[in-house]
Design an enzyme around this catalytic site. Sequence first.
Site, PDB file in Angstrom:
ATOM      1  N   LEU A 144      -8.758  -3.244   1.476  1.00 22.30           N
ATOM      2  CA  LEU A 144      -8.350  -2.062   0.703  1.00 22.30           C
ATOM      3  C   LEU A 144      -7.546  -2.587  -0.481  1.00 22.30           C
ATOM      4  CD1 LEU A 144      -7.051   0.044   3.753  1.00 22.30           C
ATOM      5  CD2 LEU A 144      -9.276   0.272   2.593  1.00 22.30           C
ATOM      6  N   LEU A 189      -8.400  -4.667  -4.427  1.00 20.76           N
ATOM      7  CA  LEU A 189      -8.861  -5.986  -4.881  1.00 20.76           C
ATOM      8  C   LEU A 189      -8.173  -6.318  -6.206  1.00 20.76           C
ATOM      9  CD1 LEU A 189     -10.853  -7.750  -3.350  1.00 20.76           C
ATOM     10  CD2 LEU A 189     -12.697  -6.864  -4.805  1.00 20.76           C
ATOM     11  N   GLY A 190      -6.817  -6.137  -6.209  1.00 24.08           N
ATOM     12  CA  GLY A 190      -6.031  -6.452  -7.399  1.00 24.08           C
ATOM     13  C   GLY A 190      -5.483  -7.861  -7.294  1.00 24.08           C
ATOM     14  N   VAL A 238      -3.261  -9.327  -5.167  1.00 24.56           N
ATOM     15  CA  VAL A 238      -3.265  -9.945  -3.828  1.00 24.56           C
ATOM     16  C   VAL A 238      -4.676  -9.958  -3.237  1.00 24.56           C
ATOM     17  CG1 VAL A 238      -2.226  -9.936  -1.534  1.00 24.56           C
ATOM     18  CG2 VAL A 238      -0.867  -9.190  -3.493  1.00 24.56           C
ATOM     19  N   ARG A 290      -9.992   1.322  -6.999  1.00 25.98           N
ATOM     20  CA  ARG A 290      -9.912   2.617  -7.698  1.00 25.98           C
ATOM     21  C   ARG A 290     -11.052   2.740  -8.701  1.00 25.98           C
ATOM     22  NH1 ARG A 290      -3.809   2.995  -8.598  1.00 25.98           N
ATOM     23  NH2 ARG A 290      -4.370   0.977  -9.482  1.00 25.98           N
ATOM     24  N   ILE A 297       6.061 -17.642   1.388  1.00 26.51           N
ATOM     25  CA  ILE A 297       6.903 -18.351   2.366  1.00 26.51           C
ATOM     26  C   ILE A 297       6.658 -17.760   3.764  1.00 26.51           C
ATOM     27  CG2 ILE A 297       9.264 -18.960   3.031  1.00 26.51           C
ATOM     28  CD1 ILE A 297      10.143 -18.378   0.160  1.00 26.51           C
ATOM     29  N   ASP A 322      12.615  -3.021  -3.655  1.00 22.74           N
ATOM     30  CA  ASP A 322      11.655  -3.956  -3.045  1.00 22.74           C
ATOM     31  C   ASP A 322      12.392  -4.971  -2.161  1.00 22.74           C
ATOM     32  OD1 ASP A 322       8.866  -5.289  -3.073  1.00 22.74           O
ATOM     33  OD2 ASP A 322      10.202  -6.903  -3.709  1.00 22.74           O
ATOM     34  N   LYS A 340      12.210  -5.583   2.016  1.00 22.97           N
ATOM     35  CA  LYS A 340      12.006  -6.885   2.659  1.00 22.97           C
ATOM     36  C   LYS A 340      13.174  -7.215   3.598  1.00 22.97           C
ATOM     37  CE  LYS A 340       9.325  -8.554  -1.269  1.00 22.97           C
ATOM     38  NZ  LYS A 340       9.437  -9.119  -2.620  1.00 22.97           N
TER      39      LYS A 340
HETATM   40  P1  NAP Z   1      -2.481  -4.361  -7.661  1.00 21.45           P
HETATM   41  O1  NAP Z   1      -2.773  -5.595  -8.414  1.00 21.45           O
HETATM   42  O2  NAP Z   1      -2.087  -3.143  -8.416  1.00 21.45           O
HETATM   43  O3  NAP Z   1      -3.769  -4.025  -6.782  1.00 21.45           O
HETATM   44  C1  NAP Z   1      -3.905  -2.825  -6.076  1.00 21.45           C
HETATM   45  C2  NAP Z   1      -5.379  -2.665  -5.720  1.00 21.45           C
HETATM   46  O4  NAP Z   1      -5.537  -1.480  -4.952  1.00 21.45           O
HETATM   47  C3  NAP Z   1      -6.284  -2.507  -6.941  1.00 21.45           C
HETATM   48  O5  NAP Z   1      -7.475  -3.233  -6.749  1.00 21.45           O
HETATM   49  C4  NAP Z   1      -6.584  -1.007  -6.981  1.00 21.45           C
HETATM   50  O6  NAP Z   1      -7.866  -0.721  -7.515  1.00 21.45           O
HETATM   51  C5  NAP Z   1      -6.572  -0.687  -5.506  1.00 21.45           C
HETATM   52  N1  NAP Z   1      -6.233   0.721  -5.255  1.00 21.45           N
HETATM   53  C6  NAP Z   1      -5.065   1.336  -5.531  1.00 21.45           C
HETATM   54  N2  NAP Z   1      -5.120   2.639  -5.161  1.00 21.45           N
HETATM   55  C7  NAP Z   1      -6.359   2.823  -4.655  1.00 21.45           C
HETATM   56  C8  NAP Z   1      -7.047   3.939  -4.130  1.00 21.45           C
HETATM   57  N3  NAP Z   1      -6.474   5.152  -4.058  1.00 21.45           N
HETATM   58  N4  NAP Z   1      -8.320   3.781  -3.688  1.00 21.45           N
HETATM   59  C9  NAP Z   1      -8.907   2.559  -3.761  1.00 21.45           C
HETATM   60  N5  NAP Z   1      -8.316   1.457  -4.253  1.00 21.45           N
HETATM   61  C10 NAP Z   1      -7.055   1.597  -4.703  1.00 21.45           C
HETATM   62  O7  NAP Z   1      -1.351  -4.605  -6.567  1.00 21.45           O
HETATM   63  P2  NAP Z   1      -0.931  -5.980  -5.896  1.00 21.45           P
HETATM   64  O8  NAP Z   1       0.086  -6.640  -6.756  1.00 21.45           O
HETATM   65  O9  NAP Z   1      -2.141  -6.721  -5.480  1.00 21.45           O
HETATM   66  O10 NAP Z   1      -0.123  -5.445  -4.632  1.00 21.45           O
HETATM   67  C11 NAP Z   1      -0.793  -4.958  -3.489  1.00 21.45           C
HETATM   68  C12 NAP Z   1       0.197  -4.864  -2.338  1.00 21.45           C
HETATM   69  O11 NAP Z   1       0.703  -6.163  -2.059  1.00 21.45           O
HETATM   70  C13 NAP Z   1       1.420  -3.986  -2.605  1.00 21.45           C
HETATM   71  O12 NAP Z   1       1.811  -3.375  -1.407  1.00 21.45           O
HETATM   72  C14 NAP Z   1       2.487  -5.015  -3.038  1.00 21.45           C
HETATM   73  O13 NAP Z   1       3.783  -4.571  -2.783  1.00 21.45           O
HETATM   74  C15 NAP Z   1       2.126  -6.169  -2.146  1.00 21.45           C
HETATM   75  N6  NAP Z   1       2.535  -7.492  -2.616  1.00 21.45           N
HETATM   76  C16 NAP Z   1       2.279  -7.887  -3.871  1.00 21.45           C
HETATM   77  C17 NAP Z   1       2.596  -9.168  -4.261  1.00 21.45           C
HETATM   78  C18 NAP Z   1       2.317  -9.672  -5.644  1.00 21.45           C
HETATM   79  O14 NAP Z   1       2.732 -10.791  -5.970  1.00 21.45           O
HETATM   80  N7  NAP Z   1       1.643  -8.915  -6.480  1.00 21.45           N
HETATM   81  C19 NAP Z   1       3.210 -10.041  -3.352  1.00 21.45           C
HETATM   82  C20 NAP Z   1       3.474  -9.594  -2.051  1.00 21.45           C
HETATM   83  C21 NAP Z   1       3.128  -8.314  -1.698  1.00 21.45           C
HETATM   84  P3  NAP Z   1      -8.213  -1.059  -9.068  1.00 21.45           P
HETATM   85  O15 NAP Z   1      -8.177  -2.546  -9.168  1.00 21.45           O
HETATM   86  O16 NAP Z   1      -9.562  -0.531  -9.286  1.00 21.45           O
HETATM   87  O17 NAP Z   1      -7.144  -0.396  -9.884  1.00 21.45           O
HETATM   88  N1  HSE Z   2       7.153  -7.434  -6.718  1.00 26.23           N
HETATM   89  C1  HSE Z   2       7.393  -8.374  -5.686  1.00 26.23           C
HETATM   90  C2  HSE Z   2       8.310  -9.468  -6.201  1.00 26.23           C
HETATM   91  C3  HSE Z   2       6.084  -8.965  -5.211  1.00 26.23           C
HETATM   92  O1  HSE Z   2       8.441  -9.611  -7.419  1.00 26.23           O
HETATM   93  O2  HSE Z   2       8.916 -10.169  -5.396  1.00 26.23           O
HETATM   94  C4  HSE Z   2       6.252  -9.874  -4.021  1.00 26.23           C
HETATM   95  O3  HSE Z   2       6.644  -9.172  -2.898  1.00 26.23           O
END
Ligand code: NAP
Ligand code: HSE
Length: 425
Positions: free
Chosen positions: A6, A8-9, A11, A42, A133, A198, A202
């Site tokens: 669910l 494909l951004g 992460v 999305r 980590i 955030d 954590k």
């Molecule tokens: P992101 O880049 O914004 O990716 C979110 C993905 O979810 C996108 O592919 C989006 O589709 C899809 N999406 C969102 N709403 C949707 C819906 N209603 N139906 C279908 N698909 C949907 O976010 P991210 O940075 O990967 O973060 C994802 C999660 O990991 C979050 O909970 C975040 O807190 C956590 N996280 C992130 C990081 C980091 O470094 N970024 C690290 C640890 C944890 P589209 O691509 O088509 O817009």
């Molecule tokens: N937004 C978060 C950060 C992503 O900057 O630490 C990793 O959880």
Amino acid sequence: MNIGILGLGTVGGGVVNVLAKNQTEIKRRTNTQIQVTHAAVRDINQSRICSTAGIQLTQDPSEIVNNNSIDIVLELMGGTGLAKELVETAIKNGKHVITANKALIATHGNELLALAKANNTHLLFEAAVAGGIPILKSLEQGLSANQIEMVAGIINGTGNFILTEMRDKGRDFDSVLKEAQELGYAEADPTFDVEGIDAAHKLAILAAIAFGCELQFNKVSTEGISEISGEDVAFATELGYSIKHLGIAKKVKGEIQMRVHPTLIPKTRLLANVDGVMNAVLVKGNAVGPTLYYGAGAGDEATASAVIADLIDVIKGTVSNDVLGWKSFEAIPYQNHNDIESIFYLRLLATDKPGVLADITAIFANHNISVEAVVQKQIDEQDNAHIAIITNQVKTGDIQVAVTEIQSHDFIQEEIKIIHVETLD
Ligand code: NAP
Ligand code: HSE
């Protein structure tokens, strides 16, 4: 083993890339062919950081959680509304779920873990805390012989990146935040990063695992980094400290405290030298003593590393669905915020006239507060003295009363700044 993702951004894309580039090693470790067969996004037409060859894309995420051919669901879309419904459905359909979503776990983890347990499935979330980590596995496995006394860490990569760039390059807050967003570090709502929400998510997860208690996000006292000024950074440097945004969970006399706030740390401490998007978590166990875990706190492949480690655990069957010691968690009381003891840094702008410092120290003395260090900068053009004070260890409630009293004097020209100091001893 069929995987449905669910999201494909940053992460989700990172997971697909790491599964592809390390497929031989992962197959050797699991003896299983792992295939991402479906992913929900999305916008199906958007360009991706990963190849989508062989992955069936859908804009309807319910197709994934209700698909009988999918064994494991990776929830990597974020949020606590739709994501929660999808995770619940996946679990009720007997699927294991792995998520990086700290907001979801911190706010609904108690019920979701209970649901997973009732359905005999796993709900794992290593990637939710400190990016790449493996801190949750370290607490659950490597440190399982210990009573944990303290967990203190830089657990938001975006915030640490902003503070580092401001200090080292004199950049302004907004432009660094924009860069963190472009690099995929920031949350969808970046106020979660800069206001400490955030990190609080954590910390609630870390504390639950460290102390074997329920997740209680609403008990975390939270302060962000947006109020830290260049003058605070300069004073801290002069006094021998770095300012870091820390999440701290301690067990003190049978009570738990959880707090996220800017903190002055002596420059000689390893944590004071953790810069950029890097995270680090200091854990003190009563047998092992202090241990420190360091690595990338955000970003596509670093976070994917933690997601895939959970995936490998599920496939190998090396996890239990009792991940938080859930069966036996204790009802541990939380310490009243006013009773939390800390050293404090205070910054004051006071009229330059005889007796001001004496008045200030007299008020401290009346409240049993000692002054450990004072720095006064040159008097400015408005005849004001810029003063920084480090106190001894005092109760938060006492410092607040003393500061309110000092603030009421007309020689004080602006709101007194209060920042915690941690020696991390
Ligand atoms: P992101 O880049 O914004 O990716 C979110 C993905 O979810 C996108 O592919 C989006 O589709 C899809 N999406 C969102 N709403 C949707 C819906 N209603 N139906 C279908 N698909 C949907 O976010 P991210 O940075 O990967 O973060 C994802 C999660 O990991 C979050 O909970 C975040 O807190 C956590 N996280 C992130 C990081 C980091 O470094 N970024 C690290 C640890 C944890 P589209 O691509 O088509 O817009
Ligand atoms: N937004 C978060 C950060 C992503 O900057 O630490 C990793 O959880």
